[in-house]
Each structure stands twice: as structure tokens, then as C-alpha cells.
Design a protein around this motif. Structure first.
Motif, PDB file in Angstrom:
ATOM      1  N   VAL A 208       8.304  37.705   1.800  1.00  0.00           N
ATOM      2  CA  VAL A 208       9.520  38.012   1.028  1.00  0.00           C
ATOM      3  C   VAL A 208       9.860  39.492   1.184  1.00  0.00           C
ATOM      4  O   VAL A 208      11.018  39.867   1.403  1.00  0.00           O
ATOM      5  CB  VAL A 208       9.333  37.659  -0.465  1.00  0.00           C
ATOM      6  CG1 VAL A 208      10.528  38.161  -1.284  1.00  0.00           C
ATOM      7  CG2 VAL A 208       9.170  36.157  -0.647  1.00  0.00           C
ATOM      8  N   HIS A 209       8.845  40.336   1.082  1.00  0.00           N
ATOM      9  CA  HIS A 209       9.032  41.787   1.239  1.00  0.00           C
ATOM     10  C   HIS A 209       9.606  42.108   2.621  1.00  0.00           C
ATOM     11  O   HIS A 209      10.550  42.899   2.754  1.00  0.00           O
ATOM     12  CB  HIS A 209       7.691  42.501   1.047  1.00  0.00           C
ATOM     13  CG  HIS A 209       7.762  43.991   1.250  1.00  0.00           C
ATOM     14  ND1 HIS A 209       7.662  44.565   2.498  1.00  0.00           N
ATOM     15  CD2 HIS A 209       7.934  45.005   0.368  1.00  0.00           C
ATOM     16  CE1 HIS A 209       7.761  45.868   2.380  1.00  0.00           C
ATOM     17  NE2 HIS A 209       7.929  46.168   1.100  1.00  0.00           N
ATOM     18  N   LYS A 210       9.042  41.489   3.647  1.00  0.00           N
ATOM     19  CA  LYS A 210       9.495  41.728   5.023  1.00  0.00           C
ATOM     20  C   LYS A 210      10.940  41.294   5.211  1.00  0.00           C
ATOM     21  O   LYS A 210      11.749  42.020   5.809  1.00  0.00           O
ATOM     22  CB  LYS A 210       8.587  40.979   5.996  1.00  0.00           C
ATOM     23  CG  LYS A 210       8.947  41.183   7.463  1.00  0.00           C
ATOM     24  CD  LYS A 210       7.975  40.416   8.351  1.00  0.00           C
ATOM     25  CE  LYS A 210       8.331  40.593   9.825  1.00  0.00           C
ATOM     26  NZ  LYS A 210       7.398  39.849  10.705  1.00  0.00           N
ATOM     27  N   ILE A 211      11.268  40.115   4.689  1.00  0.00           N
ATOM     28  CA  ILE A 211      12.622  39.577   4.829  1.00  0.00           C
ATOM     29  C   ILE A 211      13.647  40.468   4.140  1.00  0.00           C
ATOM     30  O   ILE A 211      14.686  40.816   4.708  1.00  0.00           O
ATOM     31  CB  ILE A 211      12.702  38.147   4.253  1.00  0.00           C
ATOM     32  CG1 ILE A 211      11.896  37.177   5.123  1.00  0.00           C
ATOM     33  CG2 ILE A 211      14.161  37.680   4.141  1.00  0.00           C
ATOM     34  CD1 ILE A 211      11.700  35.808   4.494  1.00  0.00           C
ATOM     35  N   LEU A 212      13.361  40.860   2.905  1.00  0.00           N
ATOM     36  CA  LEU A 212      14.330  41.618   2.108  1.00  0.00           C
ATOM     37  C   LEU A 212      14.492  43.057   2.575  1.00  0.00           C
ATOM     38  O   LEU A 212      15.494  43.703   2.241  1.00  0.00           O
ATOM     39  CB  LEU A 212      13.933  41.589   0.632  1.00  0.00           C
ATOM     40  CG  LEU A 212      14.015  40.223  -0.042  1.00  0.00           C
ATOM     41  CD1 LEU A 212      13.606  40.325  -1.504  1.00  0.00           C
ATOM     42  CD2 LEU A 212      15.417  39.645   0.071  1.00  0.00           C
ATOM     43  N   ASN A 213      13.537  43.564   3.324  1.00  0.00           N
ATOM     44  CA  ASN A 213      13.610  44.953   3.768  1.00  0.00           C
ATOM     45  C   ASN A 213      14.146  45.099   5.184  1.00  0.00           C
ATOM     46  O   ASN A 213      14.107  46.203   5.749  1.00  0.00           O
ATOM     47  CB  ASN A 213      12.242  45.616   3.636  1.00  0.00           C
ATOM     48  CG  ASN A 213      11.963  46.014   2.191  1.00  0.00           C
ATOM     49  OD1 ASN A 213      12.442  47.028   1.710  1.00  0.00           O
ATOM     50  ND2 ASN A 213      11.210  45.178   1.489  1.00  0.00           N
ATOM     51  N   ARG A 214      14.664  44.008   5.755  1.00  0.00           N
ATOM     52  CA  ARG A 214      15.393  44.133   7.007  1.00  0.00           C
ATOM     53  C   ARG A 214      16.719  44.833   6.720  1.00  0.00           C
ATOM     54  O   ARG A 214      17.397  44.525   5.747  1.00  0.00           O
ATOM     55  CB  ARG A 214      15.631  42.763   7.623  1.00  0.00           C
ATOM     56  CG  ARG A 214      14.358  42.094   8.130  1.00  0.00           C
ATOM     57  CD  ARG A 214      14.644  40.789   8.833  1.00  0.00           C
ATOM     58  NE  ARG A 214      13.427  40.236   9.404  1.00  0.00           N
ATOM     59  CZ  ARG A 214      12.930  39.031   9.119  1.00  0.00           C
ATOM     60  NH1 ARG A 214      13.574  38.256   8.256  1.00  0.00           N
ATOM     61  NH2 ARG A 214      11.813  38.596   9.678  1.00  0.00           N
ATOM     62  N   ASP A 215      17.112  45.755   7.577  1.00  0.00           N
ATOM     63  CA  ASP A 215      18.297  46.582   7.323  1.00  0.00           C
ATOM     64  C   ASP A 215      19.549  45.765   7.039  1.00  0.00           C
ATOM     65  O   ASP A 215      20.295  46.056   6.096  1.00  0.00           O
ATOM     66  CB  ASP A 215      18.561  47.504   8.526  1.00  0.00           C
ATOM     67  CG  ASP A 215      17.537  48.620   8.637  1.00  0.00           C
ATOM     68  OD1 ASP A 215      16.898  48.922   7.615  1.00  0.00           O
ATOM     69  OD2 ASP A 215      17.367  49.165   9.746  1.00  0.00           O
ATOM     70  N   HIS A 216      19.805  44.723   7.835  1.00  0.00           N
ATOM     71  CA  HIS A 216      21.044  43.957   7.654  1.00  0.00           C
ATOM     72  C   HIS A 216      21.031  43.138   6.378  1.00  0.00           C
ATOM     73  O   HIS A 216      22.092  42.839   5.838  1.00  0.00           O
ATOM     74  CB  HIS A 216      21.298  43.055   8.869  1.00  0.00           C
ATOM     75  CG  HIS A 216      20.118  42.284   9.328  1.00  0.00           C
ATOM     76  ND1 HIS A 216      19.250  42.763  10.274  1.00  0.00           N
ATOM     77  CD2 HIS A 216      19.645  41.082   8.949  1.00  0.00           C
ATOM     78  CE1 HIS A 216      18.294  41.878  10.482  1.00  0.00           C
ATOM     79  NE2 HIS A 216      18.501  40.844   9.686  1.00  0.00           N
ATOM     80  N   ASN A 217      19.859  42.780   5.864  1.00  0.00           N
ATOM     81  CA  ASN A 217      19.816  42.021   4.617  1.00  0.00           C
ATOM     82  C   ASN A 217      20.111  42.896   3.403  1.00  0.00           C
ATOM     83  O   ASN A 217      20.451  42.395   2.328  1.00  0.00           O
ATOM     84  CB  ASN A 217      18.447  41.359   4.436  1.00  0.00           C
ATOM     85  CG  ASN A 217      18.271  40.152   5.346  1.00  0.00           C
ATOM     86  OD1 ASN A 217      19.257  39.585   5.809  1.00  0.00           O
ATOM     87  ND2 ASN A 217      17.036  39.779   5.613  1.00  0.00           N
ATOM     88  N   ARG A 218      19.979  44.185   3.550  1.00  0.00           N
ATOM     89  CA  ARG A 218      20.264  45.095   2.433  1.00  0.00           C
ATOM     90  C   ARG A 218      21.745  45.241   2.176  1.00  0.00           C
ATOM     91  O   ARG A 218      22.165  45.771   1.154  1.00  0.00           O
ATOM     92  CB  ARG A 218      19.659  46.464   2.703  1.00  0.00           C
ATOM     93  CG  ARG A 218      18.138  46.478   2.771  1.00  0.00           C
ATOM     94  CD  ARG A 218      17.625  47.847   3.130  1.00  0.00           C
ATOM     95  NE  ARG A 218      16.161  47.869   3.210  1.00  0.00           N
ATOM     96  CZ  ARG A 218      15.450  48.927   3.579  1.00  0.00           C
ATOM     97  NH1 ARG A 218      16.076  50.044   3.898  1.00  0.00           N
ATOM     98  NH2 ARG A 218      14.141  48.859   3.635  1.00  0.00           N
TER      99      ARG A 218
END
Length: 220
Positions: A208-218
Motif C-alpha cells: 500500500v505504501h509503495k502504491i500510494l507513493n508513486r508520483d502519479h498517484n499523488r
């Protein structure tokens, strides 16, 4: 019995409506009006879901009994349906309960509040429609210039015939839920648990941490 009910949604943008913020508003309201909140219940569910289908809210109603007081931080935290909201107000009259909304007051004692609640309930329902439209717009943005570079496809996306990453409907909805829950102040482990409860899919909190910290997901 005085009970505060706080709610966040899986899919809506939650700026200014975190669980902590809502509880603080409810407690400040109770102090201002000279009563104490006995219990606080929180629920993660869409504002469009009927009251009778909300497990936590049904528990609140049972504990409230009669001659109780329900406190919510804002009307849209209670519901985004005009009919459901107004029906609840009528039901409370019959059971001699009171509904208090921190930004408009006690609906059952203030005549002006009765007018406001009808107007605000209508606006909340409109916002619910707008939230749905924003999700559709997010999907369109996510389709733009996302090339597949090989290996595993990214969570929330699938590869189309042009070798581009496009939103995968089910996973993209889960991705939007994770983003919204993070904005509401939940930790990665809590988000992992909520996704498991809602969708039946276990995504461990490091992922979850990895997914949410992708630049485009922010950007969503």
C-alpha cells in the motif's frame, strides 16, 4: 445518551473531513452547548448507502434509544441523500431524539436549522454526483501518456492493445479508495485492513505504501 457519528468514504475526496477533525468538531459543539459526548462511533462507507445497510450506524441507533442526541460534524457526514436525511429527522421526532449538526445547530429546536437541513441535504446529493464524475475524470487523466515498459503491470492498471497502461475498473476503484483513505488520515496498515474488508482483497501495508507513493498517484 449523546453519541457522535463520524464517517469517511472510500471514494470521495476528504480534504477537511478526516476522522480526527470530525471528532474535534463534535466535541467542541457539545462543550459549547453544555453536554458531554458519551460515545463516538466511526464508519467507512459511502454517504449514498442507506442507513439500514450501515452496520455501525444501525448500532448507533440501537444505543441511542429514545430521548438521545446524535451529533455529526456536517450534514454530508451523515448522508448524501435528501430523502434519507429528511426521513431520519422525522423518525427522530417520533422517538424523541435530537439531531445536532455542528455547523447548523440542533435541527429539532431551531426553526432556521430545519430550513438549512433541507437545502444542505440537496447540495450533499449534488456533490455525491459530482464525486462520481471526478472519478471518471481521473480515469481519463490516467489514460494519458502511460506506456507499458514490461514486467508486471502497475496496480490499478492494465495493458491495452497499444501497449499503454489504462485503468483497470476494479483495481482503479481500490486505488481511489486507498488514496482517499490516506487523505483522511489513515495509516497504511489501516488502509490495508479497510481494503480487505470492502473488497475482499488483501494488499499488505508495505505494498500500500509503495502504491500510494508513486508520483502519479499523488496527483489524484
Amino acid at each position: 445518551m449523546n453519541i457522535a457519528y463520524i464517517r469517511v468514504s472510500h471514494i470521495e475526496s476528504l480534504n477537511g473531513t478526516s476522522l480526527d477533525t470530525q471528532e474535534k468538531r463534535c466535541r467542541a459543539f457539545s462543550e459549547l452547548h453544555g453536554f458531554k459526548i458519551d460515545k463516538v462511533y466511526s464508519e467507512i462507507v459511502s454517504g449514498g448507502v442507506e442507513f439500514r445497510k450501515r452496520k455501525v450506524f444501525q448500532k448507533v441507533l440501537k444505543e441511542l434509544g429514545s430521548n438521545g442526541r446524535l451529533i455529526v460534524s456536517r450534514l454530508d457526514r451523515l448522508s448524501r441523500s435528501v430523502l434519507q436525511t429528511l426521513q431520519l429527522v422525522e423518525d427522530f421526532k417520533k422517538s424523541h431524539n435530537q439531531l445536532c449538526i455542528t455547523d447548523i445547530g440542533n435541527v429539532h429546536k431551531d426553526g432556521v436549522s430545519k430550513v438549512f437541513i433541507t437545502i444542505l441535504a440537496s447540495l450533499a446529493e449534488i456533490e455525491r454526483t459530482n464525486i462520481s464524475e471526478r472519478i471518471k475524470a481521473s480515469k481519463e487523466i490516467a489514460k494519458q501518456e502511460r506506456r507499458y515498459l514490461g514486467g508486471y503491470s502497475e496496480f490499478g492498471y492494465k495493458v491495452d492493445k497499444n501497449n499503454q497502461l489504462i485503468p483497470d475498473d476494479k483495481e482503479f476503484e481500490m486505488l481511489q479508495s486507498m488514496i482517499s483513505l490516506r487523505r483522511s488520515g489513515l495509516g497504511y496498515r489501516q488502509i490495508s485492513d479497510e481494503i480487505k474488508n470492502k473488497y475482499g482483497k488483501r494488499i499488505y501495508f508495505p505494498q500500500v505504501h509503495k502504491i500510494l507513493n508513486r508520483d502519479h498517484n499523488r496527483h489524484f
